[in-house]
Design an enzyme around this catalytic site. Structure first.
Site, PDB file in Angstrom:
ATOM      1  N   ASP A  88       2.543  10.259   4.979  1.00  0.00           N
ATOM      2  CA  ASP A  88       0.950  10.699   4.665  1.00  0.00           C
ATOM      3  C   ASP A  88       0.763  11.612   5.531  1.00  0.00           C
ATOM      4  O   ASP A  88       1.119  11.796   6.605  1.00  0.00           O
ATOM      5  CB  ASP A  88      -0.132   9.576   4.698  1.00  0.00           C
ATOM      6  N   ASP A 177      -9.297   5.268   2.492  1.00  0.00           N
ATOM      7  CA  ASP A 177      -9.109   5.117   3.753  1.00  0.00           C
ATOM      8  C   ASP A 177     -10.199   4.650   4.614  1.00  0.00           C
ATOM      9  O   ASP A 177     -11.151   5.421   4.709  1.00  0.00           O
ATOM     10  CB  ASP A 177      -8.422   6.546   4.374  1.00  0.00           C
ATOM     11  N   GLU A 179     -11.537   2.887   7.896  1.00  0.00           N
ATOM     12  CA  GLU A 179     -10.911   2.642   9.259  1.00  0.00           C
ATOM     13  C   GLU A 179     -11.979   2.703  10.288  1.00  0.00           C
ATOM     14  O   GLU A 179     -13.124   3.257   9.809  1.00  0.00           O
ATOM     15  CB  GLU A 179      -9.634   3.054   9.636  1.00  0.00           C
TER      16      GLU A 179
END
Length: 289
Positions: A88, A177, A179
């Site tokens: 990524d 994503d 986090e």
């Protein structure tokens, strides 16, 4: 100047130095009480909110919080199960040498497309098209900032700016994503229930826009802290687990297995490196839906 009798001074003591030191300490104490004095603000989840610790908006990337909590990394331990190497990337990598990655064995890639509703990766075209042109199966990801706008607004922005999906056999569903917040409080100032609602809003909107269930990228520690270890997404949304170690470790509630595993931020070529939990044909199956 006063004269001190021989023998009256002790090691480390100087009368004038002591006076200067006391004056300096008094001045410092006064300074710290003034408005605008530099102080480190404590947040509810223990992170510092000092301005000099906060990166520029848009620079967040997948695994940024994992580095802070788990370190940079491990290498997967040996096993007989088939796995497929992936990578990524974000603007942090700039223009990527996709030939080098392909030759190293990388067969799939995720590229950061967007963040919040105001940032688009300036290297997205080179990275997204470059990985595709070299032969990889590729997808896009969105870095979530739940404190800046709604889940629906961010899903729409993502889908309109690189996060779409097409049934061409080479495009993976978009990834969320979610986090640690690099700009402030780890849970973006949200309660666990409010965080679950935000994620649900994003996922529902993304599916309505693209017809696909988004992949969820997260770390178990963050998921427990910020969602209360909510288990309601495992039946529909593939899990991309972040853990820089030799195994994926404990998974968040609701998932009996992981689909992808980000195991290091120090890849042998460039970018964060990942293992797909299956042979190449399983990567193709996820792309095909």
């Amino acid at each position: 100047m006063p004269v001190h009798r021989p023998g009256t001074a002790r090691r480390g003591q100087h009368p004038h130095a002591v006076g200067i030191l006391l004056a300096a300490l008094s001045a410092l104490a006064l300074l710290l009480t003034l408005p605008g004095a530099a102080q480190s603000a404590d947040t509810s989840d223990g992170r510092s909110a000092r301005g000099d610790d906060v990166p520029q908006r848009g620079t967040a990337r997948m695994g940024m919080g994992v580095v802070e909590h788990d370190g940079r990394g491990g290498r997967p331990s040996g096993g007989s199960a088939a796995q497929t190497e992936g990578v990524d990337v974000s603007s942090h990598q700039g223009n990527v040498n996709w030939s080098a990655l392909w030759n190293s064995g990388v067969k799939w890639a995720y590229v950061k497309a967007t963040e919040s509703t105001s940032y688009k990766n300036p290297y997205f075209a080179q990275q997204y098209n470059g990985s595709y042109n070299i032969g990889m199966i590729r997808g896009a990801y969105h870095f979530a900032t739940p404190d800046t706008s709604s889940g629906a607004a961010q899903a729409n922005y993502f889908a309109s700016n690189g996060g779409g999906w097409s049934r061409d056999g080479r495009t993976l569903p978009g990834a969320l994503d979610i986090e640690w917040n690099p700009y402030g409080a780890a849970c973006f100032g949200k309660s666990q229930g409010a965080m679950v609602d935000w994620i649900r809003d994003f996922l529902a909107t993304y599916k309505a826009r693209t017809g696909r269930d988004a992949v969820i990228y997260t770390a178990t520690t963050w998921w427990k802290q910020c969602t209360g270890n909510y288990g309601g997404f495992g039946a529909s949304n593939p899990l991309w687990i972040a853990r820089y170690n030799t195994t994926p470790g404990e998974l968040p509630a609701g998932w009996g297995f992981h689909t992808m595993w980000q195991y290091t931020s120090t890849g042998p070529v460039v970018g964060d490196h990942n293992k797909f939990n299956g042979a190449y044909d399983r990567v193709q199956a996820l792309a095909n839906g």
